[in-house]
Design a protein around this motif. Structure first.
Motif, PDB file in Angstrom:
ATOM      1  N   ARG A   1       1.915   7.325   1.672  1.00  0.00           N
ATOM      2  CA  ARG A   1       2.237   8.465   2.198  1.00  0.00           C
ATOM      3  C   ARG A   1       1.105   8.732   3.173  1.00  0.00           C
ATOM      4  NH1 ARG A   1       4.705  12.626  -2.091  1.00  0.00           N
ATOM      5  NH2 ARG A   1       5.560  13.201  -0.257  1.00  0.00           N
ATOM      6  N   THR A   2      -0.060   8.648   3.062  1.00  0.00           N
ATOM      7  CA  THR A   2      -1.098   8.909   4.046  1.00  0.00           C
ATOM      8  C   THR A   2      -1.618   7.867   5.092  1.00  0.00           C
ATOM      9  OG1 THR A   2      -2.827   8.125   2.498  1.00  0.00           O
ATOM     10  CG2 THR A   2      -2.259  10.422   2.212  1.00  0.00           C
ATOM     11  N   GLY A   3      -1.135   6.699   4.526  1.00  0.00           N
ATOM     12  CA  GLY A   3      -1.752   5.712   5.498  1.00  0.00           C
ATOM     13  C   GLY A   3      -2.956   5.017   5.072  1.00  0.00           C
ATOM     14  N   GLU A   4      -3.384   5.488   4.142  1.00  0.00           N
ATOM     15  CA  GLU A   4      -4.957   5.140   3.527  1.00  0.00           C
ATOM     16  C   GLU A   4      -4.754   3.559   3.260  1.00  0.00           C
ATOM     17  OE1 GLU A   4      -6.382   6.853   0.202  1.00  0.00           O
ATOM     18  OE2 GLU A   4      -8.166   5.510  -0.129  1.00  0.00           O
ATOM     19  N   GLY A   5      -5.671   2.726   3.762  1.00  0.00           N
ATOM     20  CA  GLY A   5      -5.545   1.342   3.533  1.00  0.00           C
ATOM     21  C   GLY A   5      -4.693   0.298   4.357  1.00  0.00           C
ATOM     22  N   VAL A   6      -3.559   1.042   5.006  1.00  0.00           N
ATOM     23  CA  VAL A   6      -2.895   0.042   5.749  1.00  0.00           C
ATOM     24  C   VAL A   6      -3.302  -0.687   6.902  1.00  0.00           C
ATOM     25  CG1 VAL A   6      -0.611   0.646   7.448  1.00  0.00           C
ATOM     26  CG2 VAL A   6      -0.721   1.834   5.206  1.00  0.00           C
ATOM     27  N   ASN A   7      -4.484  -0.195   7.713  1.00  0.00           N
ATOM     28  CA  ASN A   7      -5.008  -1.006   8.743  1.00  0.00           C
ATOM     29  C   ASN A   7      -5.721  -2.107   7.968  1.00  0.00           C
ATOM     30  OD1 ASN A   7      -6.674   0.565   7.207  1.00  0.00           O
ATOM     31  ND2 ASN A   7      -8.439   0.530   8.774  1.00  0.00           N
ATOM     32  N   ARG A   8      -5.893  -2.113   6.467  1.00  0.00           N
ATOM     33  CA  ARG A   8      -6.331  -3.253   6.036  1.00  0.00           C
ATOM     34  C   ARG A   8      -5.407  -4.390   5.917  1.00  0.00           C
ATOM     35  NH1 ARG A   8      -9.618  -0.433   2.577  1.00  0.00           N
ATOM     36  NH2 ARG A   8      -9.261  -1.922   0.857  1.00  0.00           N
ATOM     37  N   ILE A   9      -3.988  -3.720   5.753  1.00  0.00           N
ATOM     38  CA  ILE A   9      -2.910  -4.819   5.540  1.00  0.00           C
ATOM     39  C   ILE A   9      -2.656  -5.555   6.730  1.00  0.00           C
ATOM     40  CG2 ILE A   9      -0.374  -4.934   5.046  1.00  0.00           C
ATOM     41  CD1 ILE A   9      -0.575  -2.717   3.453  1.00  0.00           C
ATOM     42  N   ALA A  10      -2.766  -4.518   7.769  1.00  0.00           N
ATOM     43  CA  ALA A  10      -2.546  -5.474   9.093  1.00  0.00           C
ATOM     44  C   ALA A  10      -3.786  -6.367   9.408  1.00  0.00           C
ATOM     45  CB  ALA A  10      -2.684  -4.371  10.132  1.00  0.00           C
ATOM     46  N   GLU A  11      -4.889  -6.012   9.180  1.00  0.00           N
ATOM     47  CA  GLU A  11      -6.044  -7.013   9.430  1.00  0.00           C
ATOM     48  C   GLU A  11      -5.930  -8.284   8.441  1.00  0.00           C
ATOM     49  OE1 GLU A  11      -9.527  -3.788   9.625  1.00  0.00           O
ATOM     50  OE2 GLU A  11      -9.911  -5.319   8.260  1.00  0.00           O
ATOM     51  N   ALA A  12      -5.343  -8.152   7.254  1.00  0.00           N
ATOM     52  CA  ALA A  12      -5.294  -8.949   6.469  1.00  0.00           C
ATOM     53  C   ALA A  12      -4.148 -10.114   6.951  1.00  0.00           C
ATOM     54  CB  ALA A  12      -5.071  -8.848   5.003  1.00  0.00           C
ATOM     55  N   LEU A  13      -3.171  -9.330   7.453  1.00  0.00           N
ATOM     56  CA  LEU A  13      -2.060 -10.224   7.992  1.00  0.00           C
ATOM     57  C   LEU A  13      -2.395 -11.000   9.240  1.00  0.00           C
ATOM     58  CD1 LEU A  13       0.896  -7.799   7.081  1.00  0.00           C
ATOM     59  CD2 LEU A  13       0.748 -10.194   6.156  1.00  0.00           C
ATOM     60  N   GLY A  14      -3.645 -10.706   9.910  1.00  0.00           N
ATOM     61  CA  GLY A  14      -3.842 -11.127  11.072  1.00  0.00           C
ATOM     62  C   GLY A  14      -3.322 -10.545  12.456  1.00  0.00           C
ATOM     63  N   LEU A  15      -2.844  -9.335  11.974  1.00  0.00           N
ATOM     64  CA  LEU A  15      -2.176  -8.373  13.113  1.00  0.00           C
ATOM     65  C   LEU A  15      -3.387  -7.704  13.880  1.00  0.00           C
ATOM     66  CD1 LEU A  15       0.945  -7.503  11.039  1.00  0.00           C
ATOM     67  CD2 LEU A  15       0.543  -9.309  12.809  1.00  0.00           C
TER      68      LEU A  15
END
Lengths: 225, 125
Positions: free
Chosen positions: A211-225
């Protein structure tokens, strides 16, 4: 060889035939075709799988917001019925092809192949393929994606990984979502993470709040995006 | 919601039907199936659907033998080849499958156990 040379069983005889037909192979071959098609068009495809209501769609919405400046994004959205979630993702400027499976519990490579035909692949860099909410069946049917994101959330209780370990074997990234509700649910998120890491030591585990987007940047990083 | 055993069993029945028709069989007596342990197929459910899906076909009444075959993994770090390892979970006395190598600290790759193969068909010609 002439037909007359073939030895055949006479009428009423019992005949044993070695067939050796691999039932799951057809899907795997189609998945490889999908993968080649995506590679040829330089599209990075990410499977998004996970339990019902874990927050797969919300995380795709947040990922789209964060990544839309760098990537041209599209999504395939699998559900038994309705386009509710597809519309939600579409509001973030993402081209979405809804896939309704009817009564099937998973997407398969053939459905994905049909859906890919509806997308201008040469104008896309990143594709999310959101599967039907289910921690079992989708893992049986590779679709042709390069990476796999599995989403679970604390509201499903503390034993989601223990109860459904197999889907985590193939995940590059696992998101444990709704972490803001962990204490209300009495769930220790570090135990969930420990279970995932035991099943699949090379996976990246990320704590998120869709809902807040917390941690979502880390998903992107982990996916190599 | 239907589970995917239905769609897989439908494919099994179809492939047996095709072969039986080609062999001009009058009746299928037995179908021998191998299910890999790393598939998500439950042999009992496959048998359940097999009985329903074979009604009014030349497979009706045939015996489905579903054998589970063990999956195997390989570790490139130490060369281990064998079954998938198991680890303790956060729940007491509850084991989970793991990609961690049973011999070293490496991570294994699954090499076998993800197939569902119609091995043999016994039919009456």
């Amino acid at each position: 060889m002439a037909d007359s040379e073939v030895v055949r069983a006479g009428e009423g005889e019992v005949y044993d035939v070695e067939l050796d037909e691999n039932i799951l192979k057809a899907n795997r071959e189609l998945a490889e075709e999908n993968q080649n098609l995506l590679k040829k068009n330089n599209v990075v495809a990410v499977d998004v799988m996970g339990s019902i209501g874990a927050g797969k769609t919300s995380l795709i919405e947040r990922l789209a917001d964060q990544l839309s400046k760098r990537y041209r994004i599209a999504a395939l959205k699998g559900d038994l019925t309705t386009t509710i979630d597809a519309e939600m993702i579409r509001r973030h400027g993402v081209e979405v092809v809804p896939i309704n499976t009817g009564k099937e519990c998973h997407l398969d490579a053939n459905l994905v192949r049909k859906a890919l035909k509806r997308l201008p692949l040469n104008k896309i860099d990143l594709l999310f393929i959101e599967n039907v909410g289910n921690l079992i069946c989708p893992a049986e049917f590779p679709l042709g994606s390069e990476k796999r994101l599995v989403v679970i959330s604390v509201t499903e209780g503390p034993y989601m990984v223990v109860k459904h370990p197999f889907i985590f074997l193939d995940a590059e990234v696992v998101a444990i979502n709704k972490i803001d509700l962990a204490s209300a649910m009495g769930v220790e998120i570090k135990n969930l993470r420990a279970d995932v890491k035991k099943v699949n030591p090379k996976s990246e585990v990320v704590f998120t709040n869709g809902r807040t987007g917390e941690g979502v940047n880390r998903i992107a990083e982990a996916l190599g995006l | 919601m239907e589970m995917h055993e239905v769609s897989i069993t439908t494919q099994i029945v179809e492939s047996v039907k095709t072969e039986a028709t080609e062999q001009k069989a009058r009746k299928v007596l037995e179908v021998y199936l191998q299910i890999g342990c790393l598939t998500f197929l439950n042999p009992e459910q496959v048998k359940f659907w097999y009985e329903i899906l074979t009604k009014d076909t030349i497979l009706e009444g045939s015996r489905l033998v579903a054998e589970e075959v063990r999956g195997s993994v390989h570790c490139s770090a130490c060369g281990y080849s064998g079954g998938l390892g198991q680890v303790d979970s956060s729940l007491p006395h509850m084991l989970m499958p793991t990609l961690q190598c049973p011999e070293c600290n490496g991570v294994v790759k699954v090499v076998d156990g993800r197939d569902c193969v119609v091995k043999r068909i016994k039919m009456l010609i």
